[in-house]
Design a protein around this motif. Structure first.
Motif, PDB file in Angstrom:
ATOM      1  N   LYS A   1      28.797 -13.093  13.454  1.00  0.00           N
ATOM      2  CA  LYS A   1      27.628 -13.307  14.299  1.00  0.00           C
ATOM      3  C   LYS A   1      27.212 -12.032  15.031  1.00  0.00           C
ATOM      4  N   LEU A   2      28.137 -11.054  15.099  1.00  0.00           N
ATOM      5  CA  LEU A   2      27.817  -9.792  15.765  1.00  0.00           C
ATOM      6  C   LEU A   2      26.649  -9.080  15.097  1.00  0.00           C
ATOM      7  N   PHE A   3      26.455  -9.350  13.811  1.00  0.00           N
ATOM      8  CA  PHE A   3      25.470  -8.601  13.027  1.00  0.00           C
ATOM      9  C   PHE A   3      24.119  -9.307  12.943  1.00  0.00           C
ATOM     10  N   ASN A   4      24.007 -10.481  13.542  1.00  0.00           N
ATOM     11  CA  ASN A   4      22.790 -11.293  13.381  1.00  0.00           C
ATOM     12  C   ASN A   4      21.524 -10.595  13.856  1.00  0.00           C
ATOM     13  N   GLU A   5      21.629  -9.781  14.898  1.00  0.00           N
ATOM     14  CA  GLU A   5      20.436  -9.163  15.470  1.00  0.00           C
ATOM     15  C   GLU A   5      20.187  -7.747  14.946  1.00  0.00           C
ATOM     16  N   PHE A   6      21.046  -7.260  14.067  1.00  0.00           N
ATOM     17  CA  PHE A   6      20.886  -5.895  13.566  1.00  0.00           C
ATOM     18  C   PHE A   6      19.620  -5.790  12.716  1.00  0.00           C
ATOM     19  N   ARG A   7      18.827  -4.775  12.980  1.00  0.00           N
ATOM     20  CA  ARG A   7      17.531  -4.657  12.305  1.00  0.00           C
ATOM     21  C   ARG A   7      17.534  -3.672  11.146  1.00  0.00           C
ATOM     22  N   GLY A   8      18.627  -2.953  10.968  1.00  0.00           N
ATOM     23  CA  GLY A   8      18.715  -2.037   9.833  1.00  0.00           C
ATOM     24  C   GLY A   8      19.231  -2.758   8.596  1.00  0.00           C
ATOM     25  N   LYS A   9      19.782  -1.990   7.667  1.00  0.00           N
ATOM     26  CA  LYS A   9      20.305  -2.575   6.432  1.00  0.00           C
ATOM     27  C   LYS A   9      21.788  -2.892   6.598  1.00  0.00           C
TER      28      LYS A   9
END
Length: 469
Positions: free
Chosen positions: A230-238
């Motif tokens: 869930k830590l990566f849910n908001e990441f906007r890159g690839k």
């Protein structure tokens, strides 16, 4: 007035490093020097790193004192520096900025495309592998490493756009570090004492680190639990994943094979076979390390031929499965490894078993930090079970205060409960006497830990009698 402004503009900035002899601080000091700063510092002793940076023109005061003062513009510190350090007091009364090392690093790195590597285990090896791939692909990176590499040590000055940097996650300061692309090797709740003992706070710092990466985030799909993902849910890159057991990982290794001191695997990217990879160091953990470095390199557009060649010629960082002594005739080997978390120890012991099949394995483990032992006790014992015999030494405190009721004896006692032949030693003199009792034939002596156990191992092999050499 104009003359004064001109002189101020032309004046070099000066940085004072408190504890400049540390592996990370010294690399940062060298980077600052190469970027035009005047650099000096202090260290508690004249260690090998201090000797090396002194040769490169950096003045180092031995010991800490308010007299170690050359009117700096900033004073750089790490979390290892106590608050009552006299140089910090001098900076405070002199109204000089005191800055934490990673924040200072961010300032120095602002003109680079920073490729960061963080996580609990495998950071140093992964950083060294990534740096070597980027170098061999023709990009001439600057490299900041948390270990000693046989070629570029802990720092390499490059002229290219990329900086490959190991980022320490232990004290939470990494959360604000900005990167172009990042690798998270794994997340295993180490150093929780620096996060108030709260897993959610620990994970929140990783989330912030992720959000401060702008373009590419590479992470270990095998390692991630549902909460971690869930830590990566908001990441906007690839988002790019790697793994061995996860079939849906973007980059994976299949047909893994180990022979002597090498590992081999077939690289599959996005479901297609890419090529055969040779890693000149053993262990499934090093397959993971290589896989993550290769994944990011390919995402950056580096050619597979250059990547394959770089992996073949990779040289290991010191204290990563380092053979300090060998007698092929009597089949006696002494290994030194930095492994100090339960998973690292398990991987290292498993690898020794495969590389030195049929040999007796004596593991000598020095627990590192009371806080880690308090969090991990029990898991350490199980990670050592595949050794034939185990010697546990007193905890290396790393400047921590002793925690009442926490002792390395607990690891020894648990191993004894599990039926393992084990001893506890209180000091190195006792350890040396215990090792003298072992027959030096058909045996691997494996020294494990992040403290001064490595120094003991180095000195011990020098004392081995001539007939054992």
């Amino acid at each position: 007035m104009k003359q004064q402004k001109m002189e101020k503009k032309l004046k070099k900035m000066r940085a004072h490093f408190v504890g400049i002899g540390g592996i990370g601080m010294s690399a940062l000091a060298l980077l600052a020097k190469d970027l035009g700063w005047e650099v000096y510092g202090s260290n508690i002793d004249r260690n090998e790193i201090v000797k090396e940076i002194s040769k490169k023109g950096i003045k180092v005061f031995i010991g800490h004192s308010s007299n170690n003062w050359m009117d700096p513009d900033v004073v750089v510190v790490s979390s290892a520096v106590p608050k009552d350090n006299p140089e910090l007091f001098k900076a405070t009364i002199s109204n000089v900025e005191i800055i934490e090392r990673l924040r200072f690093f961010s300032r120095l790195a602002k003109d680079f495309k920073v490729l960061s590597v963080t996580g609990t285990d495998g950071k140093t090896t992964t950083t060294a592998m990534l740096g070597h791939i980027v170098q061999e692909s023709g990009y001439d990176p600057t490299i900041i490493l948390g270990g000693i590499h046989p070629i570029f040590k802990n720092y390499k000055k490059g002229n290219g756009k990329y900086m490959v940097a190991e980022i320490d996650e232990s004290d939470g300061k990494f959360a604000d570090f900005s990167s172009y692309a990042s690798i998270i090797t794994n997340v295993r709740y180490d150093h929780l004492n620096n996060y108030g003992g709260r897993i959610e706070r620990y994970l929140e710092h990783f989330r912030n680190f992720i959000m401060n990466t702008s373009e590419i985030m590479v992470y270990n799909l095998d390692d991630m639990c549902e909460i971690s993902r869930k830590l990566f849910n908001e990441f906007r890159g690839k988002l790019v994943t790697f793994g061995i057991n996860s079939q849906n990982a973007d980059y994976t290794a299949i047909n893994i094979f180990m022979e002597k001191s090498k590992s081999f695997f077939d690289l599959v990217a996005y479901g297609s076979f890419v090529g055969r990879i040779t890693v000149p160091i053993p262990g499934i953990h090093n397959v993971y390390n290589a896989l993550s470095a290769i994944a990011l390199s390919m995402e950056l557009g580096m050619e597979i031929d250059a990547i394959q060649q770089a992996m073949k010629t990779y040289k290991s960082v010191d204290r990563r499965f380092s053979i300090r002594f060998k007698d092929n005739r009597k089949q006696v080997y002494v290994l030194d490894d930095y492994a100090h978390t339960p998973m690292e120890i398990k991987y290292t012991v498993d690898t020794v078993r495969k590389v030195f099949e049929g040999k007796k394995l004596v593991a000598i483990f020095q627990p590192h930090r009371y806080s880690r032992l308090a969090m991990e006790n029990g898991r350490f014992s199980y990670s050592l079970l595949k050794a034939d015999e185990v010697i546990i030494t007193k905890v290396y405190s790393a400047y921590e205060e002793e925690i009442p009721g926490v002792s390395a004896r607990e690891v020894h006692e648990k191993l004894h409960e599990l039926g393992k032949k084990t001893w506890y030693v209180e000091n190195f003199d006792e350890l040396e006497r215990k090792l003298e009792a072992f027959e030096k034939r058909n045996t691997v002596f494996l020294f494990l830990g992040a403290g001064d156990i490595s120094m003991f191992a180095t000195n011990w092999v020098k004392k081995l009698s001539p007939q054992h050499k």
